[in-house]
Design a protein around this motif. Structure first.
Motif, PDB file in Angstrom:
ATOM      1  N   LYS A 175       3.575   9.957  -1.282  1.00  0.00           N
ATOM      2  CA  LYS A 175       3.565   8.610  -0.737  1.00  0.00           C
ATOM      3  C   LYS A 175       2.968   8.753   0.651  1.00  0.00           C
ATOM      4  O   LYS A 175       3.493   9.505   1.485  1.00  0.00           O
ATOM      5  N   LYS A 203       1.549   7.463   4.436  1.00  0.00           N
ATOM      6  CA  LYS A 203       1.939   6.543   5.502  1.00  0.00           C
ATOM      7  C   LYS A 203       1.067   5.287   5.428  1.00  0.00           C
ATOM      8  O   LYS A 203      -0.118   5.360   5.073  1.00  0.00           O
ATOM      9  N   ASP A 204       1.656   4.172   5.798  1.00  0.00           N
ATOM     10  CA  ASP A 204       0.905   2.908   5.820  1.00  0.00           C
ATOM     11  C   ASP A 204      -0.255   2.972   6.807  1.00  0.00           C
ATOM     12  O   ASP A 204      -1.254   2.261   6.640  1.00  0.00           O
ATOM     13  N   THR A 205      -0.139   3.819   7.819  1.00  0.00           N
ATOM     14  CA  THR A 205      -1.184   3.938   8.836  1.00  0.00           C
ATOM     15  C   THR A 205      -2.358   4.813   8.396  1.00  0.00           C
ATOM     16  O   THR A 205      -3.380   4.856   9.087  1.00  0.00           O
ATOM     17  N   SER A 234      -5.615   5.744   6.566  1.00  0.00           N
ATOM     18  CA  SER A 234      -6.753   4.983   6.050  1.00  0.00           C
ATOM     19  C   SER A 234      -7.192   5.543   4.692  1.00  0.00           C
ATOM     20  O   SER A 234      -6.841   6.683   4.335  1.00  0.00           O
ATOM     21  N   GLY A 276       6.470   3.617  -4.180  1.00  0.00           N
ATOM     22  CA  GLY A 276       5.503   3.881  -3.119  1.00  0.00           C
ATOM     23  C   GLY A 276       4.672   5.141  -3.321  1.00  0.00           C
ATOM     24  O   GLY A 276       3.709   5.369  -2.595  1.00  0.00           O
ATOM     25  N   THR A 281       1.851   7.218  -4.809  1.00  0.00           N
ATOM     26  CA  THR A 281       0.566   6.774  -5.359  1.00  0.00           C
ATOM     27  C   THR A 281      -0.241   7.888  -6.013  1.00  0.00           C
ATOM     28  O   THR A 281      -1.079   7.614  -6.861  1.00  0.00           O
ATOM     29  N   HIS A 308      -0.427  12.501   7.325  1.00  0.00           N
ATOM     30  CA  HIS A 308      -0.537  11.312   6.478  1.00  0.00           C
ATOM     31  C   HIS A 308       0.606  11.162   5.482  1.00  0.00           C
ATOM     32  O   HIS A 308       0.695  10.152   4.792  1.00  0.00           O
ATOM     33  N   ASP A 357       4.143  10.397   4.046  1.00  0.00           N
ATOM     34  CA  ASP A 357       5.391   9.673   4.271  1.00  0.00           C
ATOM     35  C   ASP A 357       6.509  10.358   3.495  1.00  0.00           C
ATOM     36  O   ASP A 357       7.539  10.704   4.049  1.00  0.00           O
TER      37      ASP A 357
END
Length: 127
Positions: free
Chosen positions: A36, A38-40, A42, A80, A82, A114, A116
């Motif tokens: 999973k 991090k939302d930050t 890219s 979450g 992916t 990166h 999470d």
């Protein structure tokens, strides 16, 4: 009648020879890794992680097989996560070489900023 008997005998011998030479599937140690991000992070950051993980089989000879993919389940139960990377080994000794291998450690350095969450499950595949 003799021809039928001869044909059956030949088929029987051929079948037995085939059965004896057929290899049973080799047991493989599977190392399933789910990420999973991090939302930050890219899409470019995630691509770098994918590329780094996909390069490991060319750098670590103990990897017997490798595949990966991204979630496309319609069930929405992935929590979450992916990405799934599926690394196979012929033995626990091969996995012992892989985990502290410099190429694996370098990959973890690319991944770290990166990540999470990670989920890892290892198992002996059975059929």
């Amino acid at each position: 009648m003799r021809t039928l008997f001869l044909a059956l005998a030949i088929l029987s011998v051929s079948f037995m020879a085939n059965a004896q030479t057929k290899k049973q599937p080799t047991k493989m140690l599977r190392h399933a890794v789910l990420f999973k991000f991090k939302d930050t992070s890219s899409p470019e950051d995630i691509k770098k992680v994918e590329d780094a993980f996909r390069a490991l089989p060319t750098k670590i000879k103990e990897i017997a097989d490798f595949e990966w993919g991204t979630n496309n389940s319609p069930e929405n139960l992935n929590q979450g996560f992916t990405h799934l990377f599926f690394v196979s080994f012929k033995s626990e000794k091969d996995r012992e070489v892989y985990l502290p291998h410099p190429a694996h450690k370098a990959f973890v350095e690319v991944l770290g900023p990166h990540l999470d969450k990670v989920l890892v499950l290892d198992y002996w595949a059975g059929k």
